[in-house]
Design an enzyme around this catalytic site. Structure first.
Site, PDB file in Angstrom:
ATOM      1  N   GLU B  80      -2.729  -9.898   7.499  1.00  0.00           N
ATOM      2  CA  GLU B  80      -2.417  -8.913   8.531  1.00  0.00           C
ATOM      3  C   GLU B  80      -3.695  -8.452   9.217  1.00  0.00           C
ATOM      4  O   GLU B  80      -3.704  -7.471   9.940  1.00  0.00           O
ATOM      5  CB  GLU B  80      -1.637  -7.729   7.959  1.00  0.00           C
ATOM      6  N   CYS B 112       1.815  -7.875   3.118  1.00  0.00           N
ATOM      7  CA  CYS B 112       1.071  -8.414   1.973  1.00  0.00           C
ATOM      8  C   CYS B 112       1.688  -9.667   1.361  1.00  0.00           C
ATOM      9  O   CYS B 112       1.211 -10.139   0.330  1.00  0.00           O
ATOM     10  CB  CYS B 112       0.918  -7.337   0.897  1.00  0.00           C
ATOM     11  N   SER B 153      -8.012   2.275  -1.541  1.00  0.00           N
ATOM     12  CA  SER B 153      -7.487   1.011  -2.072  1.00  0.00           C
ATOM     13  C   SER B 153      -7.662  -0.192  -1.146  1.00  0.00           C
ATOM     14  O   SER B 153      -7.793  -1.324  -1.615  1.00  0.00           O
ATOM     15  CB  SER B 153      -5.995   1.172  -2.401  1.00  0.00           C
ATOM     16  N   HIS B 234       2.637  -7.976  -6.799  1.00  0.00           N
ATOM     17  CA  HIS B 234       1.790  -7.427  -5.750  1.00  0.00           C
ATOM     18  C   HIS B 234       1.224  -6.092  -6.236  1.00  0.00           C
ATOM     19  O   HIS B 234       1.899  -5.335  -6.939  1.00  0.00           O
ATOM     20  CB  HIS B 234       2.570  -7.229  -4.446  1.00  0.00           C
TER      21      HIS B 234
END
Lengths: 133, 351
Positions: B80, B112, B153, B234
């Site tokens: 992305e 993701c 993050s 994920h």
């Protein structure tokens, strides 16, 4: 547009370290040359593409503080002469290293990095830089 | 059966700790560490982007599998944060690894899970005989606005998987996906930072898709959590995948090796694939892996994988292992981090 053509023409050697080897004297040239400057006409048609390993050693280096605008964000950065295992010596940045770690003779290997952007809307140029092995 | 022939990852060398980010914004670093289980995150150098990360991961996969790049018939790059809005990252990767002119390629985007969508596509092409070998890459240099929770993050990294039918080190027994229109996270065209849909982030998005995809695949395969040696999900933070794994009935022993977010942050499209890469670094023949990605928007791709004897013949140290990339790091303070991430405007620099 001339610059764009040059970027495109140089893709093989900038992306993959493709050199030319003289079929006559076996000397390796990087950037590639169409004619061997030692063998002259005897090398015509005998220059063969060879991919370099990307492994080499630092011959010498300097720390650039007064950088061109395209490199301003990376200031200060290291510019080195790197002697590749196959013979050619080239000029390139050494990245991801503290200056105190650098010494002539240390082993380096090539990595693929962004070299510069031609403005916000222009082409992004990629190519080789080196990191300490 | 088709499956993974080789794999390679790349994680930038630079790291920043939540303490350093929290110091600048007057927040409590302890609550970040314990709340979302992020101890540090990777940061790309100013000269690294999704193209450079993808190329390094692709080269590691080619080297580790001793693959002839000319035999790769398809390259799909999921991200992305592609450097161009129009000009595929896959073209740069193809050129940099020396792939053939006769090549299927495209860039994918599904938050993701774009990299794992590429894996599914490549697997289908291998199974149908369209190609002999194909490469799927998941890579990101993800964005988090200064002061936003994502800043703790959002990190950088990527993984390339080469799929084929010969010399398979890990067979993909089955794969499935789930998809729904869920407004949990998005970034509009031209916007530098994403927006998260707050209450949609957890239950309606991550957990619903991840857990259902996992259950549906186990139901299809007739398996239960105890049948798997490893499970990897994920990892938007350290907390979500841990909770998903425990909800499904997996033990820490099964998911700890693939859980990288606590030390490298969320590499978005690279997240689950890099966790899988860490598992393949140490897996043994017959080990079974459940691997489930998640992409906001939203969807999940689930894979049931069995490691084969061929993995013993592979020199896994011939390319950098995840363990090596986790040990060789350089720490940043917030000032250098801000410079690297272009949060500081450098005069009229053309870059």
């Amino acid at each position: 547009m001339g610059k764009l053509s040059a970027v495109w023409r140089e893709t093989n050697h900038r992306y993959r370290l493709v050199a030319h080897q003289c079929g006559n004297c076996k000397k390796m040239y990087f950037p590639p040359r169409d004619i061997c400057p030692d063998c002259h006409r005897e090398s015509i048609g005998k220059m063969k593409e060879k991919q370099l390993s990307g492994n080499g050693r630092i011959e010498s280096f300097t720390i650039v503080h007064d950088a061109p605008s395209a490199f301003a964000r990376q200031r200060p950065y290291v510019l080195a002469l790197v002697k590749l295992d196959e013979g050619p010596i080239l000029t390139a940045q050494i990245v991801d290293s503290d200056f105190s770690e650098l010494e002539a003779g240390k082993k380096v290997r090539a990595v693929f990095r962004k070299i510069r952007e031609d403005g916000k809307g222009g082409i992004i140029q990629y190519g080789y830089k080196f990191v300490l092995e | 059966m088709s499956g993974i022939v080789s794999y390679g990852s790349y994680i930038p060398k630079y790291r920043i700790k939540p303490d350093e980010i929290a110091r600048v914004w007057g927040e409590d670093a302890d609550s970040i560490r314990t709340g979302i289980n992020i101890l540090s995150k990777s940061v790309p150098s100013p000269d690294e982007d999704v193209a450079t990360i993808s190329v390094e991961a692709a080269r590691n996969a080619v080297r580790r599998g001793k693959v002839n790049a000319g035999d790769i018939g398809a390259i799909y790059v999921g991200s992305e944060s592609h450097p161009y809005a129009v000009k595929p990252t896959a073209t740069i990767v193809a050129s940099a690894i020396g792939a053939d002119f006769s090549l299927f390629s495209a860039d994918y985007e599904f938050a993701c899970k774009a990299g794992t969508a590429g894996m599914q596509n490549v697997k289908a092409m291998v199974d149908s005989g369209m190609i002999k070998l194909g490469m799927a890459i998941g890579a990101d240099t993800s964005q988090g606005a200064p002061g936003d929770a994502l800043e703790y993050s959002a990190s950088a990294g990527g993984t390339a998987m080469i799929l084929g039918k010969e010399n398979v080190i890990a067979e993909i027994n089955s794969t499935l996906s789930v998809t729904s229109d869920t407004p949990d996270f998005w970034r509009r065209e031209g916007q530098p930072y994403p927006t998260h849909g707050e209450r949609f982030t957890g239950e309606p998005a991550y957990f619903r898709h991840t857990i259902n995809a996992s259950k549906m695949l186990m139901e299809r395969m007739g398996t239960k959590p105890s049948d798997y040696t490893y499970a990897v999900f994920h990892q938007p933070n350290g907390k979500f995948p841990t909770r998903a794994a425990k909800t499904l009935g997996f033990s820490e022993q099964q998911f700890k090796d693939g859980l990288l977010t606590p030390v490298i942050g969320n590499t978005y499209s690279g997240s689950m694939m890099t966790g899988l890469s860490a598992i393949l670094d140490k897996a043994a023949p017959s080990d079974r892996i459940l691997a489930v990605s998640f992409g906001s928007g939203a969807g999940s791709d689930a894979f049931d994988i069995t490691v084969t004897k061929n993995i013993e013949k592979m020199d896994r140290e011939s390319a950098p292992t995840i363990k090596k990339m986790l040990s060789d790091v350089k720490w940043l303070d917030y000032a250098i981090y801000a410079k690297f991430k272009k949060k500081i405007i450098v005069g009229d620099a053309v870059e």
